[in-house]
Motif scaffolding. Structure first.
Motif, PDB file in Angstrom:
ATOM      1  N   TYR A 169      26.873  71.418  -9.310  1.00 57.03           N
ATOM      2  CA  TYR A 169      26.109  72.460  -8.617  1.00 57.03           C
ATOM      3  C   TYR A 169      26.509  72.527  -7.148  1.00 57.03           C
ATOM      4  O   TYR A 169      26.613  73.628  -6.574  1.00 57.03           O
ATOM      5  N   LEU A 170      26.707  71.389  -6.512  1.00 58.54           N
ATOM      6  CA  LEU A 170      27.048  71.382  -5.091  1.00 58.54           C
ATOM      7  C   LEU A 170      28.381  72.083  -4.828  1.00 58.54           C
ATOM      8  O   LEU A 170      28.531  72.799  -3.832  1.00 58.54           O
ATOM      9  N   GLU A 171      29.346  71.904  -5.710  1.00 63.14           N
ATOM     10  CA  GLU A 171      30.602  72.650  -5.565  1.00 63.14           C
ATOM     11  C   GLU A 171      30.334  74.144  -5.719  1.00 63.14           C
ATOM     12  O   GLU A 171      30.834  74.970  -4.938  1.00 63.14           O
ATOM     13  N   GLU A 172      29.551  74.491  -6.725  1.00 64.96           N
ATOM     14  CA  GLU A 172      29.203  75.900  -6.940  1.00 64.96           C
ATOM     15  C   GLU A 172      28.480  76.475  -5.722  1.00 64.96           C
ATOM     16  O   GLU A 172      28.732  77.617  -5.313  1.00 64.96           O
ATOM     17  N   LEU A 173      27.584  75.692  -5.135  1.00 66.30           N
ATOM     18  CA  LEU A 173      26.802  76.148  -3.989  1.00 66.30           C
ATOM     19  C   LEU A 173      27.706  76.659  -2.869  1.00 66.30           C
ATOM     20  O   LEU A 173      27.538  77.778  -2.370  1.00 66.30           O
ATOM     21  N   PHE A 174      28.663  75.842  -2.471  1.00 67.56           N
ATOM     22  CA  PHE A 174      29.515  76.242  -1.341  1.00 67.56           C
ATOM     23  C   PHE A 174      30.537  77.302  -1.735  1.00 67.56           C
ATOM     24  O   PHE A 174      31.011  78.059  -0.879  1.00 67.56           O
ATOM     25  N   SER A 175      30.859  77.388  -3.029  1.00 69.32           N
ATOM     26  CA  SER A 175      31.768  78.442  -3.479  1.00 69.32           C
ATOM     27  C   SER A 175      31.106  79.815  -3.407  1.00 69.32           C
ATOM     28  O   SER A 175      31.802  80.844  -3.391  1.00 69.32           O
ATOM     29  N   ARG A 176      29.780  79.849  -3.337  1.00 71.85           N
ATOM     30  CA  ARG A 176      29.039  81.114  -3.259  1.00 71.85           C
ATOM     31  C   ARG A 176      28.831  81.568  -1.813  1.00 71.85           C
ATOM     32  O   ARG A 176      28.122  82.539  -1.565  1.00 71.85           O
ATOM     33  N   THR A 177      29.443  80.881  -0.878  1.00 74.77           N
ATOM     34  CA  THR A 177      29.348  81.246   0.534  1.00 74.77           C
ATOM     35  C   THR A 177      30.668  81.858   0.996  1.00 74.77           C
ATOM     36  O   THR A 177      31.600  82.033   0.205  1.00 74.77           O
ATOM     37  N   ASP A 178      30.764  82.118   2.284  1.00 76.07           N
ATOM     38  CA  ASP A 178      31.984  82.707   2.850  1.00 76.07           C
ATOM     39  C   ASP A 178      33.083  81.689   3.112  1.00 76.07           C
ATOM     40  O   ASP A 178      34.142  82.046   3.655  1.00 76.07           O
ATOM     41  N   LEU A 179      32.873  80.439   2.762  1.00 77.42           N
ATOM     42  CA  LEU A 179      33.934  79.445   2.915  1.00 77.42           C
ATOM     43  C   LEU A 179      35.043  79.712   1.908  1.00 77.42           C
ATOM     44  O   LEU A 179      34.785  80.197   0.802  1.00 77.42           O
ATOM     45  N   PRO A 180      36.296  79.392   2.243  1.00 78.48           N
ATOM     46  CA  PRO A 180      37.404  79.661   1.323  1.00 78.48           C
ATOM     47  C   PRO A 180      37.381  78.731   0.113  1.00 78.48           C
ATOM     48  O   PRO A 180      36.737  77.673   0.119  1.00 78.48           O
ATOM     49  N   ASP A 181      38.093  79.126  -0.906  1.00 79.10           N
ATOM     50  CA  ASP A 181      38.228  78.313  -2.112  1.00 79.10           C
ATOM     51  C   ASP A 181      38.764  76.926  -1.753  1.00 79.10           C
ATOM     52  O   ASP A 181      39.742  76.801  -1.020  1.00 79.10           O
ATOM     53  N   GLY A 182      38.112  75.896  -2.278  1.00 79.91           N
ATOM     54  CA  GLY A 182      38.563  74.530  -2.031  1.00 79.91           C
ATOM     55  C   GLY A 182      37.941  73.866  -0.830  1.00 79.91           C
ATOM     56  O   GLY A 182      38.246  72.707  -0.541  1.00 79.91           O
ATOM     57  N   ALA A 183      37.043  74.564  -0.116  1.00 84.14           N
ATOM     58  CA  ALA A 183      36.425  73.957   1.066  1.00 84.14           C
ATOM     59  C   ALA A 183      35.520  72.792   0.708  1.00 84.14           C
ATOM     60  O   ALA A 183      35.373  71.846   1.482  1.00 84.14           O
ATOM     61  N   PHE A 184      34.915  72.852  -0.472  1.00 81.31           N
ATOM     62  CA  PHE A 184      34.101  71.734  -0.950  1.00 81.31           C
ATOM     63  C   PHE A 184      34.278  71.639  -2.456  1.00 81.31           C
ATOM     64  O   PHE A 184      33.973  72.574  -3.193  1.00 81.31           O
TER      65      PHE A 184
END
Length: 459
Positions: A169-184
């Motif tokens: 879920y935590l990976e999914e969380l940051f993937s749903r933001t404006d951060l680029p792919d692979g940031a978390f």
């Protein structure tokens, strides 16, 4: 141990996960390296906006997330919901304060260093590996990820194997933001593969929250590779009670301090060191409150204590209790594994624990309170300091002179007076002695994974 969600209230395996293959792990490391080149150059306002987006997502998902924490590690649902909300608050805290924490520090008189300008600036390091425990599946990660991402780093999460859905879920969380792919990214790997990741040249630093043996292992690898490490390890926090304390209030808070998260927090109060003048009264009040606690299904609103997260963890707790009994300690209440399904352990109070018992100095990770008698403040402080740990300490006294003595002399990274130890984004958090080194949270937590670069400019 296998990577799986196992309901600790029933012992039933809910879902299992396959480890990443070597090829999949390599792909994720490459992605992290590429993402860092993007994240480090993103304007700060974009990085902080991503934290605010993540906080909003947590708000929207809080009910299903609370259910997930309860399912994966047995946290009672009210505390699971509180953890989700605290994580959202932590994200917002760093979004609001990152600019202040990362601001360049200018020398007031640059001519002193033969320059027209002179300043120090914080810059990101790169991909940081986070080795995280199961007891606070969201908060432990967020308190690393929020400052690290805001500073321009990227994160690689190796979470505990019994909370894989929280990790994903935590990976999914940051993937749903404006951060680029692979940031978390979450790495579903066994503990045995952490060394390979940490030794990879693309990983520049590591943070670990966990046991002392795990910390020693990671610190040794990081030292060998000359990589920055931050460790938050175990604790055997004291809770001192002096004659001037409000005993009813102290006993109420003592229950929270010892049994929150089913007694599975590094900063739980574990050793209650009570002045002999109020020892009997405090013990009676504590016992009354412990025996009234309801042990049961963590999803039920009326439950006070849920199961321990791991069957092996319950075995460890019981072994410490039985060792103390064999050494001559007196069980006031609890102290035995109950029959039935699930990894439950009753709220337990043990008195007269001799120094020869392991329980006297070792951390017990479950709802077990050790009550010790002290003849005066000096003896209480000596007992409090007589452990290899130094995470937090709490003390109850209304005497100003005693308060000054406690703040000065307790060997811990934090001291709380007339309340219990808890972490806040606003205050640095960490340990001394074998409780680790480095700091999380506050401004210091953001600076741990930055390069403090000095700049001198001549016209």
């Amino acid at each position: 141990m296998p990577i799986a969600t196992v309901n600790p209230a029933t012992g039933q395996t809910i879902r299992t996960f396959e480890e990443l293959t070597d090829g999949e792990l390599e792909t994720r490391l490459q992605r992290a390296q590429s993402a860092f080149q993007v994240v480090r150059r993103l304007p700060l306002e974009i990085r902080t906006r991503a934290l605010l987006q993540a906080a909003d997502i947590l708000d929207a998902d809080e009910d299903r997330l609370a259910d997930l924490l309860t399912l994966e590690m047995g946290k009672i649902r009210t505390q699971a919901l509180a953890e989700v909300r605290k994580s959202a608050y932590g994200l917002r805290y760093y979004a609001e304060h990152a600019a202040q924490f990362l601001a360049a520090r200018h020398l007031e008189r640059p001519a002193d260093v033969n320059a027209d300008q002179a300043y120090a600036v914080h810059q990101p390091l790169g991909p940081v590996l986070a080795v995280m425990p199961w007891n606070f599946p969201l908060w432990q990660v967020i308190r690393f990820a929020a400052p690290a991402l805001a500073a321009g780093n990227v994160g690689l999460l190796k979470h505990a194997s019994n909370v894989p859905q929280s990790a994903l879920y935590l990976e999914e969380l940051f993937s749903r933001t404006d951060l680029p792919d692979g940031a978390f990214q979450t790495l579903l790997i066994s503990a045995g593969r952490v060394e390979k990741v940490l030794r990879d040249d693309r990983v520049v630093a590591v943070t670990l929250t966990g046991s002392e043996p795990a910390g020693r292992s990671v610190a040794a690898i990081a030292g060998d590779e000359v990589k920055k490490s931050v460790l938050e390890l175990g604790g055997s926090d004291p809770f001192l009670v002096q004659p001037s304390a409000d005993l009813d209030r102290a006993a109420d808070i003592a229950v929270i301090a010892r049994t929150s998260n089913n007694g599975q927090a590094c900063i739980n109060a574990k050793r209650f060191i009570v002045h002999t003048a109020v020892y009997d009264d405090f013990l009676a009040k504590l016992t009354e409150r412990f025996t009234a606690l309801v042990v049961g299904d963590p999803a039920d609103e009326g439950t006070d204590i849920g199961p321990l997260a791991l069957e092996s963890g319950r075995t460890d707790v019981d072994e410490l209790v039985q060792d103390a009994v064999r050494a001559g300690a007196r069980v006031i209440t609890g102290g035995a594994i109950p029959e039935g399904a699930g990894w439950f352990y009753p709220p337990t109070i043990i008195a007269d624990v001799p120094e020869s018992a392991r329980l006297y100095r070792e951390e017990v990770f479950g709802p077990v309170a050790i009550v010790l008698r002290a003849e005066n403040l000096d003896e209480a402080i000596d007992i409090a300091n007589d452990v290899p740990f130094g995470l937090g300490a709490a003390a109850w006294t209304r005497d100003a002179d005693e308060q000054r003595e406690l703040i000065e002399r307790l060997d811990s990274a934090s001291v709380t007076l007339n309340d219990y130890t808890i972490s806040f984004p606003e205050l640095p958090f960490g340990g001394v002695k074998r409780s680790g080194y480095g700091r999380e949270l506050s401004e210091e937590g953001m600076h741990e994974f930055t390069n403090l670069k000095s700049v001198r400019v001549r016209a």
